[in-house]
Design an enzyme around this catalytic site. Structure first.
Site, PDB file in Angstrom:
ATOM      1  N   TYR A  93       0.820  -1.225   0.148  1.00  0.00           N
ATOM      2  CA  TYR A  93      -0.088   0.144   0.137  1.00  0.00           C
ATOM      3  C   TYR A  93       0.820   1.333   0.033  1.00  0.00           C
ATOM      4  O   TYR A  93       1.467   1.494   1.005  1.00  0.00           O
ATOM      5  CB  TYR A  93      -1.083   0.086   1.148  1.00  0.00           C
TER       6      TYR A  93
ATOM      7  N   LYS B  87      -0.828  -1.191  -4.342  1.00  0.00           N
ATOM      8  CA  LYS B  87      -2.019  -0.153  -4.355  1.00  0.00           C
ATOM      9  C   LYS B  87      -1.135   1.153  -4.550  1.00  0.00           C
ATOM     10  O   LYS B  87      -0.529   1.679  -3.634  1.00  0.00           O
ATOM     11  CB  LYS B  87      -2.775  -0.192  -3.250  1.00  0.00           C
TER      12      LYS B  87
HETATM   13  O1  NGF Z   1      -8.741   8.200   0.998  1.00  0.00           O
HETATM   14  C1  NGF Z   1      -7.579   7.896   0.689  1.00  0.00           C
HETATM   15  C2  NGF Z   1      -6.512   8.441   1.474  1.00  0.00           C
HETATM   16  N1  NGF Z   1      -7.504   7.081  -0.341  1.00  0.00           N
HETATM   17  C3  NGF Z   1      -8.665   6.643  -1.081  1.00  0.00           C
HETATM   18  C4  NGF Z   1      -8.237   5.319  -1.735  1.00  0.00           C
HETATM   19  O2  NGF Z   1      -6.992   5.135  -2.094  1.00  0.00           O
HETATM   20  C5  NGF Z   1      -8.507   4.152  -0.491  1.00  0.00           C
HETATM   21  C6  NGF Z   1      -9.148   7.215  -2.357  1.00  0.00           C
HETATM   22  O3  NGF Z   1     -10.078   6.533  -2.818  1.00  0.00           O
HETATM   23  C7  NGF Z   1      -7.558   3.999   0.571  1.00  0.00           C
HETATM   24  O4  NGF Z   1      -6.495   4.854   0.729  1.00  0.00           O
HETATM   25  C8  NGF Z   1      -7.864   3.384   1.818  1.00  0.00           C
HETATM   26  O5  NGF Z   1      -9.080   3.149   2.323  1.00  0.00           O
HETATM   27  O6  NGF Z   1      -6.896   2.725   2.272  1.00  0.00           O
HETATM   28  C9  NGF Z   1      -9.588   8.790  -2.053  1.00  0.00           C
HETATM   29  O7  NGF Z   1     -10.207   8.921  -0.862  1.00  0.00           O
HETATM   30  C10 NGF Z   1     -10.309   9.368  -3.073  1.00  0.00           C
HETATM   31  O8  NGF Z   1      -9.518   9.168  -4.403  1.00  0.00           O
HETATM   32  C11 NGF Z   1     -10.753  10.795  -3.029  1.00  0.00           C
HETATM   33  O9  NGF Z   1      -9.469  11.674  -2.809  1.00  0.00           O
HETATM   34  O10 NGF Z   1      -6.858   9.722   1.605  1.00  0.00           O
END
Ligand code: NGF
Length: 288
Positions: free
Chosen positions: A133, A161
């Site tokens: 990650y 990821k």
């Molecule tokens: O929320 C974050 C980090 N990243 C997420 C995604 O990478 C999931 C992304 O969807 C994630 O990191 C996790 O749950 O571990 C964003 O929220 C999205 O693109 C909006 O910026 O901040």
């Protein structure tokens, strides 16, 4: 393990306790309505870095119990406490999770040898697979293609990821590792990542916007870029509105508008004001 994975939200009550009924509703909504291929459990979106080891295990257990084998499950077990990460890796593996993932160790400035030791220690302790990650904007850990290559020498490390906006690096990674799984991590850049040939995506906004995400991803794979771009435009209007109002809190309010008991965020994340709850409701009306 290819496809779209929701970074699963967790329902917490007003005191910050896990709301099992709400969590199960969020899971079912993702399977039945968003129709995603899998769930990424205890990531940033699950508010993982604010909860205890026992709570992490409870979320892994409830999720597997609700999902059974209907979709794929990835357990995010990463922690700067390596012993905790290994304990969680064993726990999720015993539950039958399809793969593990671990955030790069953060806060302290770990050097690459330490990062490599961390990943090998977790994955060599279990009979499972690991997805790195990588989220440099939150962890401060930037790894090069050569460093990823060194990590990938362990065959149990099957992918990454990639939550970053560096599309040069993403292209170099795709070129260098055609057989590793690469998941896009930023939903607002899904189309661009899909064009570069990622194998899937993991996103927080898929909790509410899974259908559009699938359209973007599949149209891009079919080479229908103009059509995909139109849907990415609408998606990014939505994401911009959500980010402006408070990411996870607003996604939870949208889920509530859809009849899902998504609860509240865990402190120190604050509650939305009445005004912002009103904005969240209007976002739900505007995009669906
Ligand atoms: O929320 C974050 C980090 N990243 C997420 C995604 O990478 C999931 C992304 O969807 C994630 O990191 C996790 O749950 O571990 C964003 O929220 C999205 O693109 C909006 O910026 O901040």
């Amino acid at each position: 393990m290819k496809g779209l994975f929701t970074a699963l939200m967790v329902s917490y009550d007003e005191e910050g306790n896990i709301n099992e009924k709400g969590l199960r509703e969020i899971i079912r909504y993702n399977i039945d309505v968003n129709r995603v291929d899998g769930l990424y459990v205890n990531g940033s979106t699950g508010e993982n870095f604010m909860i205890s080891t026992e709570e992490k295990k409870e979320i892994f257990r409830i999720t597997k119990d609700e999902v059974k084998d209907r979709v794929k499950l990835i357990a995010q077990v990463g922690s700067v406490n390596l012993k905790e990460a290994i304990e969680l890796a064993k726990y999720a593996t015993d539950l039958g999770y399809d793969a593990l993932s671990a955030v790069t160790p953060f806060y302290y400035k770990f050097d690459f040898e330490e990062i490599k030791h961390y990943y090998n220690s977790i994955i060599n302790a279990v009979n499972n697979k690991m997805i790195i990650y990588s989220i440099p904007f939150l962890t401060g850990v930037n790894m090069s293609v050569t460093q990823f290559e060194e990590l990938f020498e362990n065959e149990k490390i099957i992918g990454v990821k990639f939550t970053a906006g560096d599309f040069y690096l993403l292209e170099r990674m795709r070129r260098a590792f055609p057989d590793k799984l690469i998941y896009a991590g930023f939903d607002e850049m899904l189309l661009s990542a899909a064009v570069l040939g990622v194998d899937g995506a993991i996103g927080s906004t898929f909790n509410v916007n899974g259908e559009r995400a699938r359209q973007i991803f599949e149209l891009a794979q079919q080479g229908k870029i103009a059509e995909a771009r139109e849907i990415q435009h609408v998606t990014n209007d939505l994401i911009t509105d959500v980010l402006d109002n408070g990411l996870y809190q607003t996604l939870k309010e949208i889920l509530k508008e859809k009849g899902v008991d998504a609860g509240y965020c865990r402190q120190p994340m604050k509650k939305l004001s009445d005004e912002k709850i009103g904005i969240a409701k209007s976002i739900a009306r505007k995009y669906w």
